[in-house]
Design a protein around this motif. Structure first.
Motif, PDB file in Angstrom:
ATOM      1  N   UNK A 198     -39.403 -60.447  -7.879  1.00 32.04           N
ATOM      2  CA  UNK A 198     -40.685 -60.955  -8.360  1.00 32.04           C
ATOM      3  C   UNK A 198     -41.631 -61.292  -7.219  1.00 32.04           C
ATOM      4  N   UNK A 199     -41.059 -61.689  -6.109  1.00 32.15           N
ATOM      5  CA  UNK A 199     -41.958 -62.069  -5.019  1.00 32.15           C
ATOM      6  C   UNK A 199     -42.573 -60.853  -4.369  1.00 32.15           C
ATOM      7  N   UNK A 200     -43.753 -61.038  -3.792  1.00 29.48           N
ATOM      8  CA  UNK A 200     -44.458 -59.935  -3.133  1.00 29.48           C
ATOM      9  C   UNK A 200     -44.487 -60.117  -1.634  1.00 29.48           C
ATOM     10  N   UNK A 201     -43.348 -60.612  -1.076  1.00 26.80           N
ATOM     11  CA  UNK A 201     -43.325 -60.880   0.353  1.00 26.80           C
ATOM     12  C   UNK A 201     -43.591 -59.627   1.159  1.00 26.80           C
ATOM     13  N   UNK A 217     -40.023 -53.722  -0.663  1.00 31.60           N
ATOM     14  CA  UNK A 217     -40.945 -52.587  -0.747  1.00 31.60           C
ATOM     15  C   UNK A 217     -41.198 -52.208  -2.201  1.00 31.60           C
ATOM     16  N   UNK A 218     -40.139 -52.227  -3.004  1.00 35.33           N
ATOM     17  CA  UNK A 218     -40.281 -51.936  -4.435  1.00 35.33           C
ATOM     18  C   UNK A 218     -41.181 -52.983  -5.086  1.00 35.33           C
ATOM     19  N   UNK A 219     -40.991 -54.237  -4.701  1.00 32.02           N
ATOM     20  CA  UNK A 219     -41.806 -55.312  -5.279  1.00 32.02           C
ATOM     21  C   UNK A 219     -43.282 -55.137  -4.957  1.00 32.02           C
ATOM     22  N   UNK A 220     -43.588 -54.400  -3.905  1.00 36.98           N
ATOM     23  CA  UNK A 220     -44.980 -54.146  -3.541  1.00 36.98           C
ATOM     24  C   UNK A 220     -45.506 -52.876  -4.181  1.00 36.98           C
ATOM     25  N   UNK A 221     -44.751 -52.318  -5.121  1.00 34.21           N
ATOM     26  CA  UNK A 221     -45.232 -51.190  -5.903  1.00 34.21           C
ATOM     27  C   UNK A 221     -44.822 -49.827  -5.390  1.00 34.21           C
ATOM     28  N   UNK A 222     -43.946 -49.774  -4.396  1.00 36.90           N
ATOM     29  CA  UNK A 222     -43.498 -48.503  -3.838  1.00 36.90           C
ATOM     30  C   UNK A 222     -42.236 -48.038  -4.564  1.00 36.90           C
ATOM     31  N   UNK A 223     -42.222 -46.784  -4.979  1.00 39.69           N
ATOM     32  CA  UNK A 223     -41.014 -46.200  -5.581  1.00 39.69           C
ATOM     33  C   UNK A 223     -40.079 -45.814  -4.446  1.00 39.69           C
TER      34      UNK A 223
END
Length: 474
Positions: free
Chosen positions: A456-459, A169-175
């Motif tokens: 790094x991945x955006x899974x 979730x963090x990797x997708x830009x969510x704090x």
């Protein structure tokens, strides 16, 4: 004694972190209740009022709160701000008049700090429910997720399903802002290398006595798979005139993805101790005992941080006692087994309604993260964490440390730094303004590193994406 049957996969139990009597009688971990709060104990991070006065109230920011107990969607503190609510599993209750449960109290704290943020409320049950709730929050496009709860049966390596879901979730830009935990006085961690008759030796004995006199003992055992196939169990004994009597043994629960064991038993008054059972020979595995109801005779404060706060990229928040002006004794600590600092900041852990614990701290810090996102909408999770940590007031051990992180949260300074960087076009997350604001409070004025890099991945959380859920009436 022989070892526990091989490959026994035992359950994680999601336990609310609030230290309030209304939630199954949970008290301050360690069995030593804190003195009652004075009638008026203002929070140390009360400069949130100054942020609101400057017009930063969370407008345009979406915040999800994930909690295993549910939410009262009609609560006056946030009813107008709640735009969506879902439940994932059979445990939590979400809807009008759901009650003064832990989730309700947590959402109140977020709303008090970021009153104009839109709230997305998600109740969950267990590891799978948590993954579904997090996936739903990501699909909702939220900016911040607050998790004021814990999975105690995790070793904290960063590799569990709960930790991976959170980091993605963090990797997708969510704090993601999570509670550090309340088990600093109820955690023991060791390597399974000193063994006596199939039991872990703890400081010369296999016994680890419980402190406090709770009538219900809840304890977890987790371990790393240093020797595949080896398994472990937790035993609870009561001291009697004729010798120790076995009261309970941890039981298997195969719904979890990582090996761990749980004890949840009512006990008679008296003296009790725990024993870790396992193979007859050393295995090199790291085992961790965690009690949410009792303190332990032998404790390992360092490394008592709980999942999902142990996940990479999370803003982990410890508990600050504003009455005593110091870190709460129960506040869990880093570092993680993966070598990360763990705790990023500490925040006020007591609310006017009697709600206390690192849940309160995480909810308030989550509200501040929403204010920072309102001030600088494009700030990455790492940048938001950097604003919070770099502008905090250094407390405890000088400098950034595993127990208090950057120090006590200061909302006004964090938001001011984000606004200044937005005006100046400063590149995030290496926020020079954020560091400069706090330079006078550090002994050497040295820069503070940004939050740990996210995956790094955006899974996408596809494993949880298509599950049927129940929408509460708002």
């Amino acid at each position: 004694m022989s070892s526990v049957s091989a490959r026994t996969v035992l359950a994680v139990s999601v336990v609310v972190l609030a230290l309030v009597g209304s939630l199954v009688g949970v008290a301050v971990p360690g069995g030593n209740p804190a003195p009652a709060d004075p009638a008026a104990a203002p929070p140390d991070d009360g400069d949130v009022d100054a942020v609101h006065a400057d017009g930063v109230t969370g407008d345009g920011v979406d915040v999800a709160v994930l909690d295993p107990t549910g939410f009262d969607t009609d609560d006056d503190a946030y009813a107008d701000a709640a735009v969506a609510a879902r439940t994932f599993g059979s445990g939590p209750t979400i809807g009008p008049n759901a009650g003064d449960v832990h989730g309700t109290r947590s959402a109140r704290q977020v709303a008090a700090v970021a009153p104009n943020a839109s709230l997305h409320l998600a109740g969950f049950d267990g590891e799978t429910g948590y993954g579904r709730a997090m996936a739903w929050a990501v699909r909702q496009g939220v900016d911040v997720v607050v998790v004021p709860a814990a999975f105690h049966g995790k070793p904290g390596t960063g590799d569990s399903v709960v930790e991976n879901v959170t980091s993605r979730a963090v990797a997708r830009g969510v704090v993601v802002v999570a509670a550090a935990g309340n088990t600093a006085r109820g955690t023991y961690r060791a390597t399974y290398d000193r063994v006596r008759n199939g039991a872990l030796v703890v400081d010369g004995s296999v016994r680890n006595y419980l402190r406090g006199d709770d009538r219900v003992v809840r304890a977890w055992l987790s371990w790393t798979n240093a020797r595949p196939g080896a398994s472990y169990a937790l035993e609870l004994y009561r001291v009697t005139e004729t010798g120790p009597r076995l009261v309970a043994r941890s039981v298997p629960y195969e719904a979890d993805s990582e090996p761990n064991a749980r004890l949840n038993v009512r006990v008679e008054p008296g003296t009790h101790f725990l024993v870790v059972r396992g193979p007859d020979r050393p295995t090199g595995a790291t085992v961790r005992v965690t009690s949410a109801t009792n303190g332990l005779q032998h404790v390992t404060v360092r490394g008592s941080l709980v999942a999902p706060a142990t996940a990479e990229g999370v803003v982990a928040v410890g508990a600050w006692n504003p009455v005593q002006g110091r870190l709460a004794a129960y506040s869990s600590s880093g570092p993680t087994l993966a070598g990360r600092q763990g705790v990023d900041v500490v925040a006020t852990a007591r609310a006017d309604d009697g709600f206390r614990g690192s849940s309160v701290a995480a909810a308030r810090a989550g509200g501040v993260a929403a204010l920072v996102r309102a001030a600088r909408p494009n700030a990455t999770p790492a940048a938001v964490g950097s604003y919070l940590e770099a502008t905090a007031r250094d407390v405890g051990v000088e400098g950034v440390d595993a127990r208090t992180g950057g120090g006590l949260l200061r909302p006004e300074r964090a938001v001011a730094a984000a606004l200044a960087d937005a005006r100046n076009g400063t590149r995030a997350p290496e926020s020079t303004t954020a560091r400069a604001v706090d330079a006078g409070d550090r002994s050497d004025g040295s820069p503070i590193p940004a939050a740990a890099a996210t995956l790094a991945n955006g899974l996408v959380l596809l494993g949880y994406a298509g599950v049927r859920t129940t929408q509460a009436r708002l």
